[in-house]
Design a protein around this motif. Sequence first.
Motif, mmCIF file in Angstrom:
data_model
loop_
_atom_site.group_PDB
_atom_site.id
_atom_site.type_symbol
_atom_site.label_atom_id
_atom_site.label_comp_id
_atom_site.label_asym_id
_atom_site.label_seq_id
_atom_site.Cartn_x
_atom_site.Cartn_y
_atom_site.Cartn_z
ATOM 1 N N ASN A 51 0.830 -1.207 0.000
ATOM 2 C CA ASN A 51 0.000 0.000 0.000
ATOM 3 C C ASN A 51 0.866 1.260 0.000
ATOM 4 N N PHE A 52 1.898 1.245 0.812
ATOM 5 C CA PHE A 52 2.801 2.394 0.943
ATOM 6 C C PHE A 52 3.540 2.647 -0.365
ATOM 7 N N SER A 53 3.960 1.575 -1.008
ATOM 8 C CA SER A 53 4.646 1.703 -2.290
ATOM 9 C C SER A 53 3.735 2.344 -3.330
ATOM 10 N N ALA A 54 2.450 1.964 -3.320
ATOM 11 C CA ALA A 54 1.484 2.540 -4.257
ATOM 12 C C ALA A 54 1.272 4.030 -3.981
ATOM 13 N N VAL A 55 1.235 4.393 -2.709
ATOM 14 C CA VAL A 55 1.086 5.809 -2.336
ATOM 15 C C VAL A 55 2.273 6.617 -2.850
ATOM 16 N N ARG A 56 3.466 6.098 -2.663
ATOM 17 C CA ARG A 56 4.670 6.800 -3.115
ATOM 18 C C ARG A 56 4.689 6.955 -4.634
ATOM 19 N N GLN A 57 4.303 5.916 -5.338
ATOM 20 C CA GLN A 57 4.285 5.989 -6.798
ATOM 21 C C GLN A 57 3.284 7.031 -7.287
ATOM 22 N N SER A 58 2.120 7.062 -6.659
ATOM 23 C CA SER A 58 1.100 8.040 -7.037
ATOM 24 C C SER A 58 1.575 9.462 -6.738
ATOM 25 N N LEU A 59 2.206 9.639 -5.577
ATOM 26 C CA LEU A 59 2.708 10.958 -5.205
ATOM 27 C C LEU A 59 3.754 11.447 -6.195
ATOM 28 N N ASN A 60 4.679 10.581 -6.562
ATOM 29 C CA ASN A 60 5.728 10.969 -7.508
ATOM 30 C C ASN A 60 5.156 11.261 -8.896
ATOM 31 N N LYS A 61 4.171 10.478 -9.307
ATOM 32 C CA LYS A 61 3.576 10.630 -10.638
ATOM 33 C C LYS A 61 2.812 11.944 -10.769
ATOM 34 N N HIS A 62 2.138 12.339 -9.677
ATOM 35 C CA HIS A 62 1.258 13.506 -9.744
ATOM 36 C C HIS A 62 1.805 14.706 -8.971
ATOM 37 N N ARG A 63 3.084 14.654 -8.615
ATOM 38 C CA ARG A 63 3.671 15.727 -7.793
ATOM 39 C C ARG A 63 3.510 17.096 -8.441
ATOM 40 N N ASN A 64 3.812 17.189 -9.717
ATOM 41 C CA ASN A 64 3.726 18.495 -10.396
ATOM 42 C C ASN A 64 2.300 19.032 -10.404
ATOM 43 N N HIS A 65 1.343 18.116 -10.560
ATOM 44 C CA HIS A 65 -0.061 18.544 -10.542
ATOM 45 C C HIS A 65 -0.434 19.127 -9.189
ATOM 46 N N TRP A 66 -0.116 18.407 -8.124
ATOM 47 C CA TRP A 66 -0.489 18.876 -6.792
ATOM 48 C C TRP A 66 0.283 20.131 -6.407
ATOM 49 N N ARG A 67 1.509 20.216 -6.855
ATOM 50 C CA ARG A 67 2.317 21.394 -6.553
ATOM 51 C C ARG A 67 1.742 22.649 -7.211
ATOM 52 N N SER A 68 1.064 22.476 -8.326
ATOM 53 C CA SER A 68 0.511 23.617 -9.055
ATOM 54 C C SER A 68 -0.811 24.105 -8.467
ATOM 55 N N GLN A 69 -1.391 23.315 -7.570
ATOM 56 C CA GLN A 69 -2.668 23.711 -6.981
ATOM 57 C C GLN A 69 -2.478 24.879 -6.011
ATOM 58 N N HIS A 70 -3.419 25.812 -6.047
ATOM 59 C CA HIS A 70 -3.330 26.970 -5.153
ATOM 60 C C HIS A 70 -3.683 26.560 -3.720
ATOM 61 N N LEU A 71 -2.898 27.049 -2.792
ATOM 62 C CA LEU A 71 -3.185 26.808 -1.383
ATOM 63 C C LEU A 71 -4.170 27.852 -0.874
ATOM 64 N N ASP A 72 -4.995 27.456 0.086
ATOM 65 C CA ASP A 72 -5.888 28.419 0.713
ATOM 66 C C ASP A 72 -5.074 29.526 1.371
ATOM 67 N N SER A 73 -5.686 30.674 1.517
ATOM 68 C CA SER A 73 -4.965 31.847 2.042
ATOM 69 C C SER A 73 -4.470 31.635 3.472
ATOM 70 N N ASN A 74 -5.108 30.717 4.211
ATOM 71 C CA ASN A 74 -4.690 30.498 5.601
ATOM 72 C C ASN A 74 -3.533 29.507 5.727
ATOM 73 N N VAL A 75 -3.129 28.903 4.609
ATOM 74 C CA VAL A 75 -2.018 27.935 4.636
ATOM 75 C C VAL A 75 -0.707 28.677 4.385
ATOM 76 N N ILE A 76 0.012 28.926 5.455
ATOM 77 C CA ILE A 76 1.307 29.596 5.360
ATOM 78 C C ILE A 76 2.367 28.619 5.866
ATOM 79 N N MET A 77 3.067 28.003 4.945
ATOM 80 C CA MET A 77 4.062 26.996 5.325
ATOM 81 C C MET A 77 5.285 27.660 5.944
ATOM 82 N N PRO A 78 5.722 27.175 7.107
ATOM 83 C CA PRO A 78 6.897 27.768 7.757
ATOM 84 C C PRO A 78 8.162 27.557 6.913
#
Length: 221
Positions: A51-78
């Motif tokens: 299961n973990f391996s599948a999660v990692r593969q999905s994350l790597n495959k779609h990383r650019n897509h998720w990275r391009s998503q706008h964060l809500d205004s209250n999400v301020i990453m330290p």
Amino acid sequence: MSRCGRGKNRPQKIEKEADSKYFMFSQISGCQPAPAGYSPTLRWQQQQVANFSAVRQSLNKHRNHWRSQHLDSNVIMPKSEDEEGWKKFCLGERIYSEIDALPNNENIGIDYMKVGFPPLLSIVSRMNQATVTSVLEYLISWFGEKKFTPELGRWLYALLACLEKPLLPEAHSLIRQLARRCSEVRVMEENKNEEQISALNLIICLVSRYFDQRDLADEPS
């Protein structure tokens, strides 16, 4: 700790360094065996790794897509070096400040600064390896003195999913420390909280079997 065989004139600094190295090694040398009835089956461990391996593969495959998503205004990453900021960000003020409960105001909705931000894909996809390693270190340090919580467990799982292989030496040391701490907490669990035991078993399983730290693996029940 025994100091037999050490010369009287040995510099105190060297003694402290030697003690420190010995202490560090003893802390990450191995996991404590699971109490009777707490050790997961081999089939369960193999399924979690798959299961973990599948999660990692999905994350790597779609990383650019998720990275391009706008964060809500209250999400301020330290910033990566902001240890206290990341602890509050991941765990929330309630856990960070050890507050039993927060005022409940349904009209306001969820205040993530108080309850912590979940490890959303849009968040973790923006974290480079240096930040992943730093936040993992911050949370493991926290866990070394505090109790295990679902919020902590979710973030540890997500950070492990973001950790690239082959592991850097620092990451290698951190995940071994994490597995050992999980085994210590498991041994101290007097009332068999199945949900928490399962979460601790999962982390030990992933560190030992997915990241190839086989000496830390639980013996199948």
